[in-house]
Write an enzyme that holds these catalytic residues in place. Structure first.
Site, PDB file in Angstrom:
ATOM      1  CE  LYS A  12      -7.134   1.123  -2.276  1.00 28.15           C
ATOM      2  NZ  LYS A  12      -6.046   0.655  -3.155  1.00 28.15           N
ATOM      3  NE  ARG A  51      -4.336  -3.615   1.339  1.00 25.46           N
ATOM      4  CZ  ARG A  51      -4.206  -2.284   1.188  1.00 25.46           C
ATOM      5  NH1 ARG A  51      -4.921  -1.455   1.891  1.00 25.46           N
ATOM      6  NH2 ARG A  51      -3.366  -1.816   0.306  1.00 25.46           N
ATOM      7  NE  ARG A 107       1.603   6.182  -3.663  1.00 26.12           N
ATOM      8  CZ  ARG A 107       0.611   5.358  -3.343  1.00 26.12           C
ATOM      9  NH1 ARG A 107      -0.649   5.708  -3.540  1.00 26.12           N
ATOM     10  NH2 ARG A 107       0.847   4.167  -2.844  1.00 26.12           N
ATOM     11  NE  ARG A 111       2.162  -1.419  -1.927  1.00 25.08           N
ATOM     12  CZ  ARG A 111       2.391  -0.189  -2.390  1.00 25.08           C
ATOM     13  NH1 ARG A 111       3.600   0.159  -2.791  1.00 25.08           N
ATOM     14  NH2 ARG A 111       1.411   0.674  -2.455  1.00 25.08           N
ATOM     15  NE  ARG A 129       2.626   4.533   0.617  1.00 24.83           N
ATOM     16  CZ  ARG A 129       1.424   4.038   0.343  1.00 24.83           C
ATOM     17  NH1 ARG A 129       0.392   4.854   0.185  1.00 24.83           N
ATOM     18  NH2 ARG A 129       1.256   2.751   0.220  1.00 24.83           N
TER      19      ARG A 129
HETATM   20  P1  ADP Z   1      -1.892   1.066  -1.299  1.00 27.06           P
HETATM   21  O1  ADP Z   1      -3.351   0.932  -1.582  1.00 27.06           O
HETATM   22  O2  ADP Z   1      -1.202   1.995  -2.256  1.00 27.06           O
HETATM   23  O3  ADP Z   1      -1.176  -0.240  -1.140  1.00 27.06           O
HETATM   24  P2  ADP Z   1      -2.317   1.739   1.519  1.00 27.06           P
HETATM   25  O4  ADP Z   1      -1.912   3.032   2.099  1.00 27.06           O
HETATM   26  O5  ADP Z   1      -3.764   1.397   1.475  1.00 27.06           O
HETATM   27  O6  ADP Z   1      -1.692   1.802   0.066  1.00 27.06           O
HETATM   28  O7  ADP Z   1      -1.566   0.534   2.253  1.00 27.06           O
HETATM   29  C1  ADP Z   1      -0.175   0.499   2.465  1.00 27.06           C
HETATM   30  C2  ADP Z   1       0.227  -0.764   3.234  1.00 27.06           C
HETATM   31  O8  ADP Z   1      -0.378  -0.745   4.540  1.00 27.06           O
HETATM   32  C3  ADP Z   1      -0.241  -2.096   2.632  1.00 27.06           C
HETATM   33  O9  ADP Z   1       0.643  -2.581   1.638  1.00 27.06           O
HETATM   34  C4  ADP Z   1      -0.285  -2.991   3.870  1.00 27.06           C
HETATM   35  O10 ADP Z   1       1.014  -3.422   4.238  1.00 27.06           O
HETATM   36  C5  ADP Z   1      -0.791  -2.051   4.951  1.00 27.06           C
HETATM   37  N1  ADP Z   1      -2.273  -2.092   5.038  1.00 27.06           N
HETATM   38  C6  ADP Z   1      -3.120  -1.061   4.774  1.00 27.06           C
HETATM   39  N2  ADP Z   1      -4.401  -1.431   4.957  1.00 27.06           N
HETATM   40  C7  ADP Z   1      -4.363  -2.745   5.338  1.00 27.06           C
HETATM   41  C8  ADP Z   1      -5.351  -3.715   5.646  1.00 27.06           C
HETATM   42  N3  ADP Z   1      -6.668  -3.415   5.604  1.00 27.06           N
HETATM   43  N4  ADP Z   1      -4.946  -4.966   5.996  1.00 27.06           N
HETATM   44  C9  ADP Z   1      -3.656  -5.282   6.045  1.00 27.06           C
HETATM   45  N5  ADP Z   1      -2.655  -4.423   5.751  1.00 27.06           N
HETATM   46  C10 ADP Z   1      -2.998  -3.161   5.403  1.00 27.06           C
END
Ligand code: ADP
Length: 190
Positions: A14, A89, A128, A146, A134
């Site tokens: 994404k 999400r 990654r 996740r 991270r």
């Molecule tokens: P990825 O898509 O690789 O999981 P992100 O950077 O989008 O990475 O998200 C990393 C973490 O941040 C998620 O696992 C969650 O804990 C938190 N997070 C990000 N966006 C949201 C969201 N919209 N709602 C709840 N938690 C979120």
């Protein structure tokens, strides 16, 4: 306004595709993951609270994320459109987003889902993790958690947007540029 949601599991690409879409369509990027990591890096109370969830591979509570997106959107009154990356999400987040966009007199144009199978995703995320630093990309059990969160709370959104005839799935394995072309085709056909 062109408002896109880039949808898909962790590691689907994404962030990579967002960067290309932003420059082609002049959209304003909202990545809740990036916003949360910036809060954490700045040591804010919100960032510290969020980090407890992120480090376990759990979703951050809806009210925290929704408030953050709302603040971001009102700070961009001149945006030609938004690309939502990693948001919404949950169904509650999607419903809140509909209300926020309604306040801008606009709505979601299309939801583009990057489809990649889980074993490929785990490989990508571990790779990654070697360079990103991270906390949630380091071990397989956090990564699997996740995916569990994704399956239980996020995947139902595909049905939510399918009912509105807005969901389009795109193959997320292959050359980055080829995937980008498939996404652009869908956007250009709107
Ligand atoms: P990825 O898509 O690789 O999981 P992100 O950077 O989008 O990475 O998200 C990393 C973490 O941040 C998620 O696992 C969650 O804990 C938190 N997070 C990000 N966006 C949201 C969201 N919209 N709602 C709840 N938690 C979120």
């Amino acid at each position: 306004m062109l408002n896109l949601i880039l949808f898909g599991p962790p590691g689907a690409g994404k962030g990579t595709q967002s960067e290309k879409l932003i420059s082609k369509y002049q959209l304003c990027h909202i990545s809740t993951g990036d916003l949360l990591r910036a809060e954490r890096a700045a040591g804010t109370p919100l960032g510290n609270q969020a980090n407890e969830f992120i480090s376990k591979g759990e979703l951050v509570p809806d009210e925290v994320v929704i408030g953050m997106v709302k603040n971001f959107m009102v700070s961009k009154p001149d945006a030609a459109g938004f690309i939502f990356d990693g948001f919404p999400r949950t169904i509650a987040q999607a419903e809140a987003l509909d209300v926020m966009l309604g306040d801008f007199n606009t709505s979601i144009s299309i939801v583009l889902g990057l489809e990649v199978e889980e074993d490929e995703l785990v490989k990508r995320l571990l790779l990654r993790g070697q360079s990103s630093g991270r906390v949630d990309d380091q071990d397989e059990s956090t990564i699997r958690n996740r995916f569990k969160e994704y399956q239980n709370k996020t995947l139902p959104l595909a049905g939510f947007y399918n009912q509105q005839s807005k969901y389009v799935g795109v193959q997320g394995i292959g050359e980055i540029d080829a995937i980008f072309e498939s996404l652009c085709e869908q956007i250009d056909s709107l």
